[in-house]
Motif scaffolding. Structure first.
Motif, PDB file in Angstrom:
ATOM      1  N   ALA A 111     -10.138  -1.885 -15.575  1.00 23.32           N
ATOM      2  CA  ALA A 111      -9.385  -2.852 -16.381  1.00 23.32           C
ATOM      3  C   ALA A 111      -7.940  -2.960 -15.902  1.00 23.32           C
ATOM      4  O   ALA A 111      -7.378  -4.053 -15.837  1.00 23.32           O
ATOM      5  CB  ALA A 111      -9.451  -2.479 -17.856  1.00 23.32           C
ATOM      6  N   ARG A 135      -8.929  -7.159 -16.410  1.00 22.66           N
ATOM      7  CA  ARG A 135     -10.005  -7.561 -17.344  1.00 22.66           C
ATOM      8  C   ARG A 135     -11.005  -6.432 -17.452  1.00 22.66           C
ATOM      9  O   ARG A 135     -11.041  -5.539 -16.609  1.00 22.66           O
ATOM     10  CB  ARG A 135     -10.699  -8.820 -16.841  1.00 22.66           C
ATOM     11  N   ARG A 153      -7.537 -10.068 -10.520  1.00 21.50           N
ATOM     12  CA  ARG A 153      -7.276 -11.434 -11.027  1.00 21.50           C
ATOM     13  C   ARG A 153      -5.832 -11.749 -10.864  1.00 21.50           C
ATOM     14  O   ARG A 153      -4.966 -10.964 -10.929  1.00 21.50           O
ATOM     15  CB  ARG A 153      -7.658 -11.530 -12.496  1.00 21.50           C
TER      16      ARG A 153
END
Length: 131
Positions: free
Chosen positions: A87, A92, A131
């Motif tokens: 994470a 995420r 990301r």
């Protein structure tokens, strides 16, 4: 999955952002989060074939950390540690419909180092888990 621990003195060929330039055989102990592996399942020994994540690959190293002897014996610490670190790395949680699985590997039997990979369940991918 276990790898032999080796330290090799050489200059990693990277761009100014730290991204590998081209395919390189890298000592397991010299892998860094963000290194992608062409075919993790075919790798063993002291060196791994790493390449930029823009090239087709099966796996990406997203974390490397050490655990205590007690945690190593319990086994769950490495899996939970990888899950938590995913994470932080990817920004995420692991999606329910992910086309990859998290793979935990020890650097060597005599070492407490843990490597965390995101590994494609089928085929290869391009790009990073970040990301």
């Amino acid at each position: 999955m276990r790898f032999l621990l080796a330290r090799h003195r050489y200059q990693r060929r990277c761009d100014r952002n730290g991204t590998l330039r081209g395919k390189q055989s890298i000592a397991v102990a010299d892998l860094r989060p963000g290194d992608c592996i062409k075919d993790l399942e075919s790798q063993d020994g002291k060196y791994i074939d790493a390449l930029p994540c823009s090239a087709p690959h099966t796996s990406e190293l997203f974390a490397a950390f050490a655990v205590s002897e007690e945690e190593l014996g319990a086994g769950l610490a490495s899996k939970m540690g990888c899950l938590q670190r995913f994470a932080s790395y990817a920004g995420r949680d692991v999606p329910q419909d992910a086309e990859f699985t998290l793979v935990t590997a020890r650097m060597a039997d005599s070492d407490r180092g843990i490597l965390c990979f995101g590994h494609q369940t089928v085929g290869t991918t391009t790009g990073s888990l970040k990301r």
